[in-house]
Design a protein around this motif. Structure first.
Motif, short mmCIF file in Angstrom:
data_model
loop_
_atom_site.label_atom_id
_atom_site.label_comp_id
_atom_site.label_asym_id
_atom_site.label_seq_id
_atom_site.Cartn_x
_atom_site.Cartn_y
_atom_site.Cartn_z
N ALA A 12 55.71 72.01 30.26
CA ALA A 12 55.20 70.68 29.88
C ALA A 12 56.35 69.72 29.62
O ALA A 12 56.32 68.57 30.07
CB ALA A 12 54.30 70.79 28.64
N ALA A 13 57.38 70.17 28.92
CA ALA A 13 58.54 69.31 28.64
C ALA A 13 59.28 68.97 29.93
O ALA A 13 59.74 67.83 30.11
CB ALA A 13 59.48 70.00 27.65
N VAL A 14 59.39 69.94 30.83
CA VAL A 14 60.06 69.68 32.12
C VAL A 14 59.26 68.65 32.91
O VAL A 14 59.84 67.71 33.47
CB VAL A 14 60.26 70.99 32.91
N ILE A 34 53.72 63.08 44.10
CA ILE A 34 53.58 64.52 44.00
C ILE A 34 52.76 64.89 42.75
O ILE A 34 53.03 64.37 41.66
CB ILE A 34 54.96 65.22 44.00
N PRO A 35 51.77 65.74 42.91
CA PRO A 35 50.99 66.16 41.74
C PRO A 35 51.83 67.03 40.79
O PRO A 35 52.82 67.66 41.20
CB PRO A 35 49.85 66.99 42.33
N ARG A 36 51.43 67.07 39.54
CA ARG A 36 52.14 67.81 38.50
C ARG A 36 52.42 69.25 38.92
O ARG A 36 53.57 69.70 38.84
CB ARG A 36 51.32 67.79 37.21
N ASP A 37 51.40 69.97 39.34
CA ASP A 37 51.58 71.39 39.66
C ASP A 37 52.53 71.58 40.84
O ASP A 37 53.35 72.49 40.84
CB ASP A 37 50.24 72.07 39.93
N ALA A 38 52.45 70.71 41.83
CA ALA A 38 53.34 70.82 42.98
C ALA A 38 54.78 70.51 42.57
O ALA A 38 55.72 71.15 43.04
CB ALA A 38 52.89 69.87 44.10
N ALA A 39 54.96 69.54 41.69
CA ALA A 39 56.31 69.20 41.22
C ALA A 39 56.91 70.37 40.44
O ALA A 39 58.07 70.72 40.64
CB ALA A 39 56.26 67.95 40.35
N LEU A 40 56.11 70.98 39.59
CA LEU A 40 56.61 72.13 38.82
C LEU A 40 56.85 73.33 39.71
O LEU A 40 57.82 74.07 39.51
CB LEU A 40 55.65 72.45 37.67
N PHE A 44 60.49 74.95 39.77
CA PHE A 44 60.58 76.35 39.36
C PHE A 44 60.44 77.28 40.56
O PHE A 44 60.02 78.43 40.40
CB PHE A 44 59.48 76.68 38.33
N GLY A 45 60.79 76.82 41.76
CA GLY A 45 60.61 77.57 42.99
C GLY A 45 61.26 78.95 42.96
O GLY A 45 62.15 79.23 42.16
N SER A 46 60.79 79.79 43.86
CA SER A 46 61.31 81.15 43.92
C SER A 46 62.82 81.13 44.17
O SER A 46 63.34 80.22 44.82
CB SER A 46 60.60 81.94 45.02
N GLU A 47 63.49 82.07 43.62
CA GLU A 47 64.95 82.24 43.72
C GLU A 47 65.73 81.20 42.93
O GLU A 47 66.96 81.21 42.96
CB GLU A 47 65.41 82.27 45.18
N ARG A 48 65.07 80.29 42.24
CA ARG A 48 65.79 79.28 41.46
C ARG A 48 66.01 79.78 40.04
O ARG A 48 65.12 80.38 39.44
CB ARG A 48 65.01 77.97 41.41
#
Length: 160
Positions: A12-14, A34-40, A44-48
């Motif tokens: 939420a803070a991010v 970009i929607p909230r969930d897509a932005a997060l 927070f994508g894989s391997e990051r």
């Protein structure tokens, strides 16, 4: 200020930090709608490796680190940084940069590359240059700035 791995409770803070930056559309090549969930999911994508900077329990910034390429390019990392609007000018970005430069070699990276630095983001460009990054490429008119029209994007690189 401490910098630590992000946890689920930080999402939420991010988002609070990402939303105004992405909506402005002037520093990241991200759809401003970009929607909230897509932005997060992107951040927070894989391997990051996702980290947050906090002071007295308040999240002031976030950054991610990821390998820039696979295979023969996997020794070079890429990072993205965002500072909370209320924390700008307090050294948060510099602290996250210093942390990333320290962390990257420990993760096996030998260099750091920023693939698409919008040239009009002069504050970021100056910060990266002071940290030893060089502009190694210029992509003429590669970014459509919402106020300034087509502006250059820079590729910036530093050996670690």
């Amino acid at each position: 200020m401490i910098i630590r791995e992000a946890v689920e409770a930080d999402r939420a803070a991010v988002w609070t930090m990402l939303e105004p930056v992405f909506r402005a559309g002037d520093t990241y090549a991200i759809d401003p709608d970009i929607p909230r969930d897509a932005a997060l999911d992107y951040w927070f994508g894989s391997e990051r490796h996702v980290l947050v900077a906090e002071d007295a329990g308040e999240v002031l910034g976030t950054y991610y680190m990821v390998r820039n390429q696979k295979g023969g390019g996997s020794h070079v990392c890429n990072c993205g940084y965002v500072t909370a609007a209320a924390a700008q000018g307090r050294g948060v970005a510099r602290a996250m940069l210093a942390h990333s430069l320290d962390m990257a070699p420990r993760l096996g990276f030998r260099a750091m590359q920023y693939n698409f630095v919008v040239s009009t983001n002069t504050r970021a460009v100056a910060t990266w240059q002071r940290a030893g990054f060089e502009v190694v490429g210029r992509l003429p008119g590669a970014f459509l700035h919402p106020d300034q029209g087509y502006v250059d994007a820079l590729v910036m690189y530093r050996m670690l």
